[in-house]
Design an enzyme around this catalytic site. Structure first.
Site, PDB file in Angstrom:
ATOM      1  CG  HIS A  28     100.181  47.983  31.099  1.00  0.00           C
ATOM      2  ND1 HIS A  28     101.179  47.177  31.271  1.00  0.00           N
ATOM      3  CD2 HIS A  28      99.738  47.795  29.838  1.00  0.00           C
ATOM      4  CE1 HIS A  28     101.147  46.171  30.305  1.00  0.00           C
ATOM      5  NE2 HIS A  28     100.241  46.838  29.250  1.00  0.00           N
ATOM      6  CB  SER A  38     103.974  48.403  32.228  1.00  0.00           C
ATOM      7  OG  SER A  38     103.012  48.299  33.317  1.00  0.00           O
ATOM      8  CB  THR A  39     106.287  50.018  36.135  1.00  0.00           C
ATOM      9  OG1 THR A  39     105.088  49.059  36.408  1.00  0.00           O
ATOM     10  CG2 THR A  39     106.850  50.705  37.374  1.00  0.00           C
TER      11      THR A  39
END
Length: 346
Positions: free
Chosen positions: A192, A165-166
């Site tokens: 994501h 994700s991040t």
């Protein structure tokens, strides 16, 4: 009481500067300390205003967003949230910005409904960015892997599923290009990211890699030396076919998750078909997506890896997996490719 997050807003458009400032100023936990109209101005203001976070327009005249970001990272390493136009060119430049070290991004509003969407998203991403520790690459000292369970892969690895994700695009840029052209397993990447950005991510990785990398499509064959990036907005699962295992793209899956694509969904589907021939890797990111997927891989005697806190942009997903007891090895980013190679050399 916690001090408000100090933000410097950078955009060549006076309208966008005003919109972003108004959105951020409405939150008591954020203080806009200034604005800049171009790259040279922001580089001049950072040492004077000492912001915690910079919001940076991707497309600016003169010194553009990418050039400015690169100089920020070299001279004043701090969290940057990119503000991107939802265009093909804007998507490619945003992916490049994430690779250069931007923590996250938001897309510029194109209609009235987008303003409603953007405000809470921007506030959340700025606050999250403020907690990120941005370091120059040279500051990251090599750390060896931590082995929680020293066990062998049950059988030859046929598929590696990587979830992030991040901070994921930058991490993937340090893993995928280091794999050899004759890598002996298939790869599926679940990142994501909003719709419109997975294809540029895949194409950017493909440009830099020896293996083939592209956005997954319905019916794609899982095969050695190919990495498929799960398209945003759908779940990536698998089906058996006479010639091997192929990708299925579905809108629904019998698992409650707020992510689409979901690391859990893809790992669960992979464990179901590949069993002990599946290797699961969870990289930097917020939340706990991937915990149930790694658990399923582990239950079928596959090996599981989580990125070490020392190299994570956000130690959320790896922490959740480690605390759940579903991780075999904790490995810093600079060692993950080598770890994957050692586990697939059979």
């Amino acid at each position: 009481m916690k001090e408000p997050v100090r933000v410097l807003v950078v955009d060549d458009s006076a309208l966008m500067r005003r919109i972003i400032t108004q959105m951020l100023d409405k939150d008591p936990g954020i203080q806009v300390v200034g604005f800049a109209r171009n790259g040279l101005e922001v580089l001049d203001k950072i040492p004077r205003l000492r912001p915690d976070v910079v919001t940076l327009d991707v497309e600016m005249p003169g010194k553009n967003g990418l050039e400015t970001l690169q100089e920020i990272m070299e001279r004043f390493p701090l969290p940057v949230v990119m503000v991107s136009a939802l265009t093909v060119q804007g998507a490619y430049e945003t992916v490049r910005a994430l690779e250069l070290g931007a923590v996250d991004f938001v897309t510029k509003p194109t209609g009235r409904g987008d303003f409603v969407r953007l405000a809470p998203e921007l506030v959340l991403k700025v606050k999250t960015a403020a907690d990120v520790r941005v370091k120059k690459e040279i500051d990251k000292k090599p750390v060896g892997p931590t082995v929680f369970r020293s066990r062998r892969q049950a059988r030859k690895v046929e598929l590696v599923v990587i979830g992030a994700s991040t901070g994921g695009p930058a991490a993937l840029a340090k893993i995928i290009p280091r794999l050899p052209a004759d890598f002996p397993a298939g790869i599926v990447i679940v990142q994501h990211i909003p719709p419109g950005f997975t294809r540029p991510l895949a194409e950017r990785l493909n440009e830099r890699s020896q293996i083939e990398v592209r956005e997954a499509e319905e019916g794609d064959l899982i095969r050695p030396g190919r990495a498929l990036v799960a398209p945003a907005g759908r779940h990536t699962v698998f089906r058996l076919s006479p010639d091997g295992v192929r990708v299925r793209l579905v809108d629904d899956f019998p698992l409650e998750t707020r992510f689409k694509p979901s690391v859990d969904v893809t790992m669960l589907a992979a464990a179901e078909i590949f069993g002990g021939g599946c290797l699961g890797v969870v990289l930097t990111g917020m939340g706990n997506d991937g915990v149930r997927g790694l658990q399923a891989i582990e239950a079928r005697e596959g090996i599981t890896i989580a990125e070490d806190e020392s190299t994570c942009v956000v130690f959320g997903m790896p922490r959740a997996a480690i605390e759940a007891g579903v991780v075999d090895r904790v490995v810093p980013l600079n060692r993950i490719t080598a770890e994957i190679l050692s586990l697939t050399e059979k």
